[in-house]
Design a protein around this motif. Structure first.
Motif, PDB file in Angstrom:
ATOM      1  N   LEU A  83       0.400   9.039  37.802  1.00  9.61           N
ATOM      2  CA  LEU A  83       1.664   9.733  37.579  1.00  9.61           C
ATOM      3  C   LEU A  83       2.623   9.531  38.733  1.00  9.61           C
ATOM      4  O   LEU A  83       3.822   9.356  38.552  1.00  9.61           O
ATOM      5  CB  LEU A  83       1.397  11.236  37.369  1.00  9.61           C
ATOM      6  N   ASP A  84       2.092   9.547  39.954  1.00 12.97           N
ATOM      7  CA  ASP A  84       2.930   9.385  41.131  1.00 12.97           C
ATOM      8  C   ASP A  84       3.567   7.995  41.167  1.00 12.97           C
ATOM      9  O   ASP A  84       4.662   7.817  41.679  1.00 12.97           O
ATOM     10  CB  ASP A  84       2.097   9.619  42.392  1.00 12.97           C
ATOM     11  N   ARG A  85       2.874   7.015  40.603  1.00  9.99           N
ATOM     12  CA  ARG A  85       3.386   5.651  40.632  1.00  9.99           C
ATOM     13  C   ARG A  85       4.371   5.354  39.512  1.00  9.99           C
ATOM     14  O   ARG A  85       4.978   4.298  39.481  1.00  9.99           O
ATOM     15  CB  ARG A  85       2.218   4.664  40.586  1.00  9.99           C
ATOM     16  N   LEU A  86       4.477   6.287  38.562  1.00 10.43           N
ATOM     17  CA  LEU A  86       5.455   6.095  37.509  1.00 10.43           C
ATOM     18  C   LEU A  86       6.862   6.137  38.107  1.00 10.43           C
ATOM     19  O   LEU A  86       7.189   6.997  38.916  1.00 10.43           O
ATOM     20  CB  LEU A  86       5.337   7.211  36.465  1.00 10.43           C
ATOM     21  N   ASP A  87       7.692   5.216  37.713  1.00 11.02           N
ATOM     22  CA  ASP A  87       9.080   5.216  38.156  1.00 11.02           C
ATOM     23  C   ASP A  87       9.868   6.107  37.201  1.00 11.02           C
ATOM     24  O   ASP A  87      10.338   5.668  36.157  1.00 11.02           O
ATOM     25  CB  ASP A  87       9.627   3.787  38.142  1.00 11.02           C
ATOM     26  N   ARG A  88       9.985   7.382  37.552  1.00  8.06           N
ATOM     27  CA  ARG A  88      10.627   8.341  36.657  1.00  8.06           C
ATOM     28  C   ARG A  88      12.073   7.973  36.371  1.00  8.06           C
ATOM     29  O   ARG A  88      12.559   8.141  35.252  1.00  8.06           O
ATOM     30  CB  ARG A  88      10.553   9.755  37.240  1.00  8.06           C
ATOM     31  N   VAL A  89      12.759   7.458  37.376  1.00  9.59           N
ATOM     32  CA  VAL A  89      14.163   7.097  37.171  1.00  9.59           C
ATOM     33  C   VAL A  89      14.277   5.936  36.187  1.00  9.59           C
ATOM     34  O   VAL A  89      15.141   5.932  35.301  1.00  9.59           O
ATOM     35  CB  VAL A  89      14.843   6.757  38.510  1.00  9.59           C
ATOM     36  N   ARG A  90      13.403   4.939  36.316  1.00  8.84           N
ATOM     37  CA  ARG A  90      13.435   3.815  35.387  1.00  8.84           C
ATOM     38  C   ARG A  90      13.219   4.299  33.963  1.00  8.84           C
ATOM     39  O   ARG A  90      13.900   3.869  33.029  1.00  8.84           O
ATOM     40  CB  ARG A  90      12.363   2.785  35.763  1.00  8.84           C
ATOM     41  N   LEU A  91      12.258   5.204  33.779  1.00  6.35           N
ATOM     42  CA  LEU A  91      12.023   5.757  32.457  1.00  6.35           C
ATOM     43  C   LEU A  91      13.239   6.526  31.963  1.00  6.35           C
ATOM     44  O   LEU A  91      13.605   6.455  30.781  1.00  6.35           O
ATOM     45  CB  LEU A  91      10.797   6.681  32.487  1.00  6.35           C
ATOM     46  N   GLY A  92      13.870   7.265  32.869  1.00  2.00           N
ATOM     47  CA  GLY A  92      15.063   8.023  32.496  1.00  2.00           C
ATOM     48  C   GLY A  92      16.225   7.122  32.120  1.00  2.00           C
ATOM     49  O   GLY A  92      16.969   7.418  31.182  1.00  2.00           O
TER      50      GLY A  92
END
Length: 266
Positions: A83-92
């Protein structure tokens, strides 16, 4: 080929072990051996052998009092690292691009910065009259839909000083110049699950709707918003724009590991 030998198609025993872990994840609670075996589609004796190895690897643990099995500390660490490695901004960013195509309105993504919510990207719709959003803009908590969403779910100690300063603004509606009025507004945002500025916005003629995105701690991590010309953007709960906003926010929250009810502000 035996169960524990590998070939060009992979290791069968590993796949069996993963099926047990998947059954435990889908169960969403600690489970008895018979329930794990049934969910994984194998005899209890076979499931038990794999559980012994999974316990040794730290992927599973067993409660000595109840004999129930649950995910172990290493499994939890693997999940948190992923989860920490997920790029939340990219997904957003992917979400607001898709959202723009679906509702044909200006869409944007905001995260929490040092001084409040910050717009990190926006998408222009394909229509002659649009509302532009400037990347890097810091949004106020009471006069923007995004700000209201963050104020509703961020820790109270974080937003309290900002709210106190904004409440002194002379152009605020009377109901937002008291602590009780602000608390009522934020309680309504939490109850509805989204925020709007249909009747009040810093820019005349502009209306907006925003929804929160939560992470694996069930804390707000981002906000998705739609901005448009008043009368051309439906901010009702069952309207097109809010329905699509909520669908994308829920999918993002799920992708980021959110489960259950959002964490209430403390």
């Amino acid at each position: 080929m035996s169960e524990d030998t590998d070939g060009k198609h992979g290791v069968q025993s590993m796949e069996v072990g993963m099926s047990i872990l998947r059954a435990m994840v889908d169960g969403q609670r600690s489970m008895m051996l018979k329930d794990i075996a049934a969910a994984a589609g194998m005899p209890a004796s076979k499931a038990h052998r794999y559980l012994v190895s999974l316990i040794r690897a730290g992927l599973v643990e067993q409660d000595p009092m109840s004999s129930r099995y649950d995910l172990g500390p290493f499994a939890l660490n693997v999940g948190l690292v992923a989860l920490d490695r997920l790029d939340r901004v990219r997904l957003g960013l992917n979400a607001i691009a898709e959202l723009r195509d679906e509702i044909n309105q200006t869409t944007a993504l905001a995260v929490w910065g040092d001084r409040g919510p910050v717009v990190v990207r926006w998408e222009r719709p394909r229509r002659p009259i649009t509302v532009n959003v400037i990347t890097g803009t810091v949004l106020e908590l009471l006069s923007s839909a995004t700000g209201r969403v963050f104020a509703a779910w961020m820790p109270r100690k974080v937003v309290a000083p900002l709210l106190a300063a904004e409440m002194k603004a002379p152009d605020l509606p009377p109901e937002l110049k008291s602590k009780a009025g602000v608390e009522a507004l934020l309680a309504d945002v939490r109850a509805r699950g989204f925020a709007t500025t249909d009747g009040f916005h810093k820019v005349p003629g502009v209306t907006a709707a925003a929804v929160p995105v939560f992470n694996f701690r069930n804390e707000i991590t981002m906000a998705l918003l739609a901005v448009g010309v008043q009368g051309m953007l439906d901010t009702s709960a069952d309207g097109l724009e809010v329905s699509h906003l909520r669908r994308h926010a829920e999918a993002l929250s799920l992708r980021l590991g959110a489960t259950g009810e959002p964490k209430p502000p403390q």
